[in-house]
Each structure stands twice: as structure tokens, then as C-alpha cells.
Design a protein around this motif. Structure first.
Motif, PDB file in Angstrom:
ATOM      1  N   ASP A 180       0.810  -1.222   0.000  1.00  0.00           N
ATOM      2  CA  ASP A 180       0.000   0.000   0.000  1.00  0.00           C
ATOM      3  C   ASP A 180       0.845   1.275   0.000  1.00  0.00           C
ATOM      4  OD1 ASP A 180      -2.367  -1.621   0.382  1.00  0.00           O
ATOM      5  OD2 ASP A 180      -1.770  -1.813   2.479  1.00  0.00           O
TER       6      ASP A 180
ATOM      7  N   GLN B 197      -0.414   5.145   0.364  1.00  0.00           N
ATOM      8  CA  GLN B 197      -0.183   5.806   1.647  1.00  0.00           C
ATOM      9  C   GLN B 197       0.551   7.138   1.462  1.00  0.00           C
ATOM     10  OE1 GLN B 197       1.838   2.425   3.349  1.00  0.00           O
ATOM     11  NE2 GLN B 197       0.089   1.895   4.648  1.00  0.00           N
TER      12      GLN B 197
ATOM     13  N   ARG C 154      -1.872   9.633  -0.337  1.00  0.00           N
ATOM     14  CA  ARG C 154      -2.956   9.999   0.575  1.00  0.00           C
ATOM     15  C   ARG C 154      -2.519  11.043   1.600  1.00  0.00           C
ATOM     16  NH1 ARG C 154      -5.199   5.547   4.820  1.00  0.00           N
ATOM     17  NH2 ARG C 154      -3.142   5.883   5.706  1.00  0.00           N
ATOM     18  N   THR C 155      -1.257  10.964   2.012  1.00  0.00           N
ATOM     19  CA  THR C 155      -0.749  11.879   3.037  1.00  0.00           C
ATOM     20  C   THR C 155       0.122  12.990   2.454  1.00  0.00           C
ATOM     21  OG1 THR C 155       1.050  10.333   3.480  1.00  0.00           O
ATOM     22  CG2 THR C 155      -0.885  10.200   4.900  1.00  0.00           C
TER      23      THR C 155
END
Length: 169
Positions: A30, A34, A37-38
Motif C-alpha cells: 500500500d 499511503q 494519501r498523506t
């Protein structure tokens, strides 16, 4: 397909930051999601706990950081994990490198303290059944994943931690 948000987890990895340094512990399958997304735009290093696929599979996706930062990624791993990285990602270690493949600077870790940027790291040897796994202490924060046994002398390295993350799912 569960509607329960607790069933929407990703594989275990953490982002560690100081004012000058940013690194991740483990690159799960992932990893790309990850990081997107951040909105992690800068990554100085990757630190691995152990060679299981759910902890190393995302290494290929550091290539974007290579491109935008125009330098190899610092990758820290014990010798067992280094062997797995070379086996799983042979093109990263090939003599002839195609354009755009990940570029890494592999650094072997052991039981000795080391520093990534301005963050001192104390390795903590734990066991995942019969496999040695590294947990890490950074200041008052300790992170250990996939452990079923911790020897007494390694527990001493954990004492005094204000935050202790153990066996995350």
C-alpha cells in the motif's frame, strides 16, 4: 465489502519526521497509496523491519522520489532483508539499469545505533516465530511490528518510552 470503516485498513507502515528528516519504516504493498494519501513530497530514507512481502513489496514505488529529488533513496536493512530485496527486485541491483527504475543506496544495519538525518535510531531485536525482526526506538517513541517474543535485554531498550506501538495490524 464490509461497511465497517475498521475493515478498511492498510498494511502496517509508519512515517517518521523531524524538522529536517522524513523516512518510512517498511514499504508495504500500500506504500504508493499511503504516500499519495498523506501528500508526502520529500522522503529521505526507507528503513525495513524484516523481509516479509507485506513489509517490502512497495519498494518499487520509491522511483517517484528518485525522480523528483534527483538522488538515490537511502535504504536501511539487516542482511536477511537485503537478501530478500535483491531476490524480489533484481532489476534495482542489476549492473545495467534501465531508465526510471528505482535507485537506492543500501545500508546494512545490525544491533548498533545509527542515525538517519538528524534522528538517532536504536534497533531492538525481536522475534517473529523464528525470524529475527527489528523494532526501532526514536527518542521516546518505540515501534515494533510482527513480534511474538522479546528477550529481556532488548526490553531494556524499550523502557522509558512514552509511546510504544506493538504488533500493529
Amino acid at each position: 465489502k464490509s461497511a465497517n470503516q475498521k475493515d478498511k485498513r492498510l498494511r502496517s507502515s509508519i512515517l517518521v519526521q523531524s524538522s529536517n528528516t522524513t523516512f518510512v519504516i517498511d514499504t508495504t504493498p500500500d506504500f504508493r497509496y499511503q504516500m499519495l494519501r498523506t501528500s508526502v513530497e520529500k522522503l529521505d530514507a526507507v528503513l525495513f523491519t524484516h523481509p516479509h512481502k507485506d513489509h517490502i513489496a512497495g519498494l518499487d514505488d520509491i522511483r517517484a522520489y528518485n525522480f523528483f529529488q534527483n538522488k538515490p533513496m537511502q535504504v536501511y536493512a539487516n542482511s536477511l532483508t537485503e537478501e530478500a530485496l535483491k531476490r524480489e527486485f533484481p532489476y534495482i541491483f542489476a549492473d545495467f539499469k534501465y531508465p526510471g527504475i528505482p535507485s537506492i543506496d543500501l545500508k546494512t544495519i545490525d544491533d548498533n545505533q545509527f542515525i538517519i538525518g538528524d534522528i538517532p535510531i536504536v534497533p531492538i531485536l525481536v522475534w517473529h516465530l523464528k525470524m529475527p525482526v527489528y523494532g526501532f526506538r526514536m527518542g521516546k517513541f518505540t515501534y515494533i511490528t510482527d513480534a511474538n517474543r522479546i528477550e529481556e535485554e532488548e526490553k531494556e531498550k524499550i523502557k522509558g518510552s512514552e509511546i510504544f506501538v506493538l504488533n500493529t495490524l
